[in-house]
Scaffold this active site. Sequence first.
Site, PDB file in Angstrom:
ATOM      1  CG  ASP A  34      -2.065   0.995   1.096  1.00 35.75           C
ATOM      2  OD1 ASP A  34      -3.216   0.558   0.966  1.00 35.75           O
ATOM      3  OD2 ASP A  34      -1.788   2.216   1.115  1.00 35.75           O
ATOM      4  CB  ILE A  35       0.804   4.235  -2.188  1.00 31.05           C
ATOM      5  CG1 ILE A  35       1.883   5.096  -2.795  1.00 31.05           C
ATOM      6  CG2 ILE A  35      -0.454   5.025  -1.889  1.00 31.05           C
ATOM      7  CD1 ILE A  35       1.498   5.672  -4.151  1.00 31.05           C
ATOM      8  CB  VAL A 100      -9.025   2.253  -4.763  1.00 26.79           C
ATOM      9  CG1 VAL A 100      -8.716   1.672  -6.139  1.00 26.79           C
ATOM     10  CG2 VAL A 100      -7.993   3.322  -4.386  1.00 26.79           C
ATOM     11  CG  HIS A 104      -8.619  -2.690  -2.425  1.00 29.49           C
ATOM     12  ND1 HIS A 104      -9.511  -1.918  -3.130  1.00 29.49           N
ATOM     13  CD2 HIS A 104      -8.481  -2.088  -1.219  1.00 29.49           C
ATOM     14  CE1 HIS A 104      -9.879  -0.887  -2.388  1.00 29.49           C
ATOM     15  NE2 HIS A 104      -9.271  -0.972  -1.222  1.00 29.49           N
ATOM     16  CG  HIS A 106      -6.921  -2.846   3.108  1.00 30.65           C
ATOM     17  ND1 HIS A 106      -6.159  -1.719   2.925  1.00 30.65           N
ATOM     18  CD2 HIS A 106      -8.130  -2.554   2.582  1.00 30.65           C
ATOM     19  CE1 HIS A 106      -6.885  -0.776   2.330  1.00 30.65           C
ATOM     20  NE2 HIS A 106      -8.088  -1.263   2.111  1.00 30.65           N
TER      21      HIS A 106
HETATM   22  P1  AMP Z   1      -9.691   1.616   0.446  1.00 27.91           P
HETATM   23  O1  AMP Z   1      -9.722   2.906   1.225  1.00 27.91           O
HETATM   24  O2  AMP Z   1     -10.133   0.415   1.201  1.00 27.91           O
HETATM   25  O3  AMP Z   1     -10.397   1.764  -0.891  1.00 27.91           O
HETATM   26  O4  AMP Z   1      -8.166   1.352   0.156  1.00 27.91           O
HETATM   27  C1  AMP Z   1      -7.490   1.910  -0.922  1.00 27.91           C
HETATM   28  C2  AMP Z   1      -6.038   1.791  -0.583  1.00 27.91           C
HETATM   29  O5  AMP Z   1      -5.302   1.912  -1.774  1.00 27.91           O
HETATM   30  C3  AMP Z   1      -5.541   2.868   0.370  1.00 27.91           C
HETATM   31  O6  AMP Z   1      -4.986   2.232   1.530  1.00 27.91           O
HETATM   32  C4  AMP Z   1      -4.492   3.612  -0.449  1.00 27.91           C
HETATM   33  O7  AMP Z   1      -3.390   4.030   0.323  1.00 27.91           O
HETATM   34  C5  AMP Z   1      -4.105   2.580  -1.482  1.00 27.91           C
HETATM   35  N1  AMP Z   1      -3.609   3.074  -2.755  1.00 27.91           N
HETATM   36  C6  AMP Z   1      -4.172   4.018  -3.547  1.00 27.91           C
HETATM   37  N2  AMP Z   1      -3.448   4.178  -4.682  1.00 27.91           N
HETATM   38  C7  AMP Z   1      -2.414   3.307  -4.593  1.00 27.91           C
HETATM   39  C8  AMP Z   1      -1.312   2.986  -5.434  1.00 27.91           C
HETATM   40  N3  AMP Z   1      -1.127   3.602  -6.617  1.00 27.91           N
HETATM   41  N4  AMP Z   1      -0.441   2.050  -5.022  1.00 27.91           N
HETATM   42  C9  AMP Z   1      -0.599   1.422  -3.834  1.00 27.91           C
HETATM   43  N5  AMP Z   1      -1.620   1.663  -3.003  1.00 27.91           N
HETATM   44  C10 AMP Z   1      -2.512   2.595  -3.369  1.00 27.91           C
END
Ligand code: AMP
Length: 118
Positions: A34-35, A100, A104, A106
């Site tokens: 995760d970024i 996003v 996904h 976590h």
């Molecule tokens: P959610 O809030 O459950 O939709 O999680 C989305 C996750 O994606 C968050 O923890 C972000 O930090 C992560 N995220 C968004 N863009 C990227 C990216 N390009 N690479 C890695 N993680 C990302």
Amino acid sequence: MSGYELDCVFCHIATGDHPAEILYQDDQVIAFKDINPQAPWHILIIPREHMDSLNDAAAQDEAVLGHMLRIASKVANQVGIAEEGYRVVINTGPRAGQSVFHLHLHLLGGRPLRWPPG
Ligand code: AMP
Ligand code: ZN
């Protein structure tokens, strides 16, 4: 909805068009860091095929959903947090914090995790 979405960053990670620190991948899923990590280990596991959220999962997706869970435990073992413990979370919808809209999972670990989550 299934397939590939042009404006979806996780679809771009799946095709290699967007950079990611990939820890595991196969024909069905990709695991990457995760970024914006919320724990020492914060890994996302996504299906290669686009699905907006868990709400879009259909009977035909059961295999990939099960595979995502098994790969979560495999990656937890790979990074050394399997024994001490870890958490898997799927935020679904805006009220649960989904930001996003490509399904996904976590995988969080490397520190004590409180319950219930906020
Ligand atoms: P959610 O809030 O459950 O939709 O999680 C989305 C996750 O994606 C968050 O923890 C972000 O930090 C992560 N995220 C968004 N863009 C990227 C990216 N390009 N690479 C890695 N993680 C990302
Ligand atoms: Zn996508």
